[in-house]
Every structure is written in structure tokens, then in C-alpha cells.
Design a protein around this motif. Structure first.
Motif, short mmCIF file in Angstrom:
data_model
loop_
_atom_site.label_atom_id
_atom_site.label_comp_id
_atom_site.label_asym_id
_atom_site.label_seq_id
_atom_site.Cartn_x
_atom_site.Cartn_y
_atom_site.Cartn_z
N ILE A 182 0.32 -1.31 0.25
CA ILE A 182 0.19 0.22 0.10
C ILE A 182 0.68 1.54 -0.11
CG2 ILE A 182 -1.56 1.49 1.66
CD1 ILE A 182 -3.22 -1.58 1.75
N ALA A 183 1.67 1.70 0.97
CA ALA A 183 2.15 2.50 0.80
C ALA A 183 3.43 2.31 -0.20
CB ALA A 183 4.39 2.18 1.70
N THR A 184 3.63 1.68 -1.51
CA THR A 184 3.90 2.16 -2.60
C THR A 184 3.48 2.27 -3.72
OG1 THR A 184 5.55 0.46 -2.59
CG2 THR A 184 5.13 0.55 -4.26
N LEU A 185 1.94 2.07 -3.27
CA LEU A 185 0.88 2.63 -4.72
C LEU A 185 0.57 4.27 -4.51
CD1 LEU A 185 -1.34 1.70 -6.15
CD2 LEU A 185 -2.64 1.21 -4.41
N PHE A 186 0.68 4.33 -2.72
CA PHE A 186 -0.11 5.32 -2.71
C PHE A 186 1.81 6.77 -2.62
CE2 PHE A 186 -3.14 4.49 0.59
CZ PHE A 186 -3.97 5.11 0.44
N GLU A 187 2.80 6.16 -2.52
CA GLU A 187 4.15 7.31 -3.10
C GLU A 187 4.21 7.20 -4.58
OE1 GLU A 187 8.80 6.57 -2.52
OE2 GLU A 187 7.17 4.73 -2.47
N ASN A 188 3.69 6.13 -5.57
CA ASN A 188 3.60 6.31 -7.18
C ASN A 188 2.53 6.01 -8.26
OD1 ASN A 188 6.68 6.78 -7.83
ND2 ASN A 188 6.04 4.44 -6.46
N PRO A 189 1.28 6.38 -7.53
CA PRO A 189 0.07 6.49 -8.29
C PRO A 189 -0.36 6.36 -9.48
CG PRO A 189 -0.07 8.24 -7.04
CD PRO A 189 0.97 7.84 -6.28
N GLN A 190 -0.04 7.40 -9.79
CA GLN A 190 0.16 7.58 -11.39
C GLN A 190 1.08 6.08 -12.25
OE1 GLN A 190 -1.09 9.70 -13.18
NE2 GLN A 190 -1.77 11.11 -11.56
N GLN A 191 1.95 5.35 -11.46
CA GLN A 191 2.17 4.66 -12.08
C GLN A 191 1.73 2.85 -12.57
OE1 GLN A 191 5.84 2.28 -9.69
NE2 GLN A 191 6.25 0.71 -10.88
N TYR A 192 0.47 3.00 -11.47
CA TYR A 192 -0.62 1.91 -11.40
C TYR A 192 -1.76 2.73 -11.69
CZ TYR A 192 3.37 0.19 -8.10
OH TYR A 192 4.57 0.11 -8.13
N ALA A 193 -2.27 3.77 -12.32
CA ALA A 193 -3.59 3.85 -12.56
C ALA A 193 -3.42 2.92 -14.06
CB ALA A 193 -3.12 5.76 -12.86
N GLY A 194 -5.09 2.68 -13.53
CA GLY A 194 -5.46 2.38 -14.61
C GLY A 194 -5.10 0.44 -15.54
N LYS A 195 -5.07 0.19 -14.10
CA LYS A 195 -3.83 -1.64 -13.93
C LYS A 195 -4.40 -1.95 -12.90
CE LYS A 195 1.19 0.25 -16.11
NZ LYS A 195 2.36 0.51 -15.72
N SER A 196 -4.38 -3.48 -13.39
CA SER A 196 -4.75 -4.18 -12.09
C SER A 196 -3.76 -4.72 -11.75
CB SER A 196 -5.01 -5.43 -13.12
OG SER A 196 -5.81 -7.27 -12.24
N ILE A 197 -3.68 -4.86 -10.51
CA ILE A 197 -2.97 -4.64 -9.31
C ILE A 197 -3.52 -6.28 -8.29
CG2 ILE A 197 -1.39 -2.61 -9.43
CD1 ILE A 197 -2.57 -2.65 -6.23
N LYS A 198 -2.13 -6.52 -7.58
CA LYS A 198 -2.73 -7.64 -5.72
C LYS A 198 -2.38 -6.27 -5.03
CE LYS A 198 -1.19 -10.84 -7.41
NZ LYS A 198 -0.24 -12.74 -7.46
N VAL A 199 -2.91 -6.46 -3.65
CA VAL A 199 -2.53 -6.44 -2.74
C VAL A 199 -2.94 -7.21 -1.42
CG1 VAL A 199 -4.80 -4.77 -2.97
CG2 VAL A 199 -2.34 -4.66 -1.03
#
Length: 237
Positions: free
Chosen positions: A146-163
Motif C-alpha cells: 500500500i505504501a508503494t501504491l500511494f507513493e507512485n499512484p500514476q504508475q498503477y493508474a488503470g492497471k490491475s494489481i494484487k494487494v
């Protein structure tokens, strides 16, 4: 007259009513339900209980319950016109509870769960919270923290991820979605709570792996705005 008295006594017995004494647990503020029907889904048990002569539906994190068993509870969140996708059924109302307990696990004097009661008599549950928890949840292969997601949100926008993380609050059936507050023990600049929308039914304290699509600056109206949100979340086995 004797026959009528016998029939009345039998009815009182069958419905678990003591005509000569008050229930000490209900006197202490607890509510009493006698199980009439049990429905099991993936993370919840739905119980149709008889309470004060009326039947109602309650839902609790999964337990083993049998017809005729007596449980006690406090509080809860009532959800009118609740639709269960797993049961393909709409209930007039369901009261969602964090926990229920048997008579054997109650301290009569205080009306609260007795900490010395056998563990099998108590249904443990965590309470909903939005506070940051101290968690030690191991990362999953291919997953995003979750920390990585909030640090680099643009990197994951529109993408499917697992958390992977723990459910800290669960709110069902708002705008056709269930809403999950999710933490994994990591944070970035004070951001630690990931909102997830899903059709899954979960309980506070569940630790699961979600897969879904990341959206940014999502505005649902009515005050529901999220800078980062995971949508269409599904639980991975």
C-alpha cells in the motif's frame, strides 16, 4: 382450563421463555435471539432469530450455529433492503454484528463476555476502525504494498494489481458496491488506508489478497472522493 394451561406452558418452553423469571442477560442490556434458520456464505453466517416474539435476520462472521441455539449480542448495523449476491436474495433488513456469544460465555453480573469462558463459547471479532494499525502482513508474490501504491499512484493508474492486507472496516450495499477499508502495515506520508470496492462479503479482521483495477481521483458524488481506489476487487485464493 388445565388443558389450556398445559398448552401455554408447552409453548413457553418451546420458545425458550421462562414465565417465572427474567433473563439476567437481557436485564443487563444484551439482546437475545433463538436461532430459527441458518444460511452460510463465504465469510458470513446469516441467522434468522426469534427476538421478543418477532423474527429478524442477523449476520455475523462465520460461525457454526444450529437451530434452537440461543445467542446474545449488542449493537450492530442495520442494513435495510440488503441484497446478498451469494444467496441471490434480498432481505427486508439484516443486522450486521461484529460478534455474538452464548449464555455460557457471559458474566451475569456485568452482562459482558467473560474473559475466563472457554474459547469455543465465544465468537471473537475485531471492531471496525479507521485508525492505523500495527500489522505485520507478509507481502505476496507479484503484489504491491500500500505504501508503494500511494507513493507512485500514476504508475498503477488503470492497471490491475494484487494487494494483501487486513479488512479494517466493511460497509455493504452502498451504490451497488461493498466498501472495504484495507491496511497492510505500510504507509507513505501518512497514507495507509486503501479503499476497495467489491461484491465480496468480508468481516473486519479478514486478511485476504485482493486483485482489482486502480483508479485515481475518483468522485462518486455525495462526498465519496478518493485520490487512489482499487475497484472491482476480487479475492484471490
Amino acid at each position: 382450563m388445565k388443558l389450556l394451561q398445559s398448552v401455554l406452558a408447552l409453548m413457553l418452553f418451546l420458545f425458550g421463555i421462562n414465565a417465572t423469571a427474567q433473563d439476567p442477560h437481557t436485564d443487563s442490556g444484551l439482546r437475545k435471539g433463538i436461532v430459527q434458520e441458518v444460511l452460510q456464505v463465504s465469510s458470513y453466517t446469516y441467522l434468522n432469530v426469534l427476538e421478543d416474539g418477532e423474527k429478524k435476520w442477523i449476520a455475523v462472521p462465520t460461525i457454526e450455529a444450529k437451530l434452537g441455539e440461543i445467542y446474545y449480542y449488542k449493537g450492530g448495523m442495520a442494513m435495510p433492503n440488503f441484497q446478498s449476491t451469494e444467496l441471490n436474495r434480498t432481505f427486508d433488513s439484516v443486522l450486521f454484528l461484529g460478534s455474538i456469544t452464548s449464555a455460557e460465555a457471559i458474566n451475569v453480573d456485568s452482562g459482558m463476555v467473560d474473559p475466563d469462558a472457554p474459547k469455543e463459547d465465544v465468537v471473537p471479532a475485531k471492531q471496525p476502525t479507521l485508525d492505523q494499525l500495527e500489522l505485520n502482513i507478509e507481502a505476496v508474490e507479484g503484489g504491491i504494498r500500500i505504501a508503494t501504491l500511494f507513493e507512485n499512484p500514476q504508475q498503477y493508474a488503470g492497471k490491475s494489481i494484487k494487494v494483501v492486507g487486513e479488512v479494517t472496516k466493511f460497509t455493504p450495499s452502498i451504490m451497488g458496491k461493498n466498501w472495504v477499508h484495507f491496511q497492510d502495515g505500510t504507509s507513505y506520508e501518512g497514507a495507509y488506508d486503501l479503499m476497495i470496492t467489491t461484491q465480496e462479503i468480508l468481516a473486519v479482521g479478514d486478511v485476504v489478497v485482493f486483485e482489482g483495477v486502480i483508479a485515481l481521483d475518483k468522485d462518486f458524488g455525495a462526498g465519496y472522493f478518493y485520490k487512489v481506489i482499487l475497484e472491482e476487487g476480487v479475492i484471490l485464493d
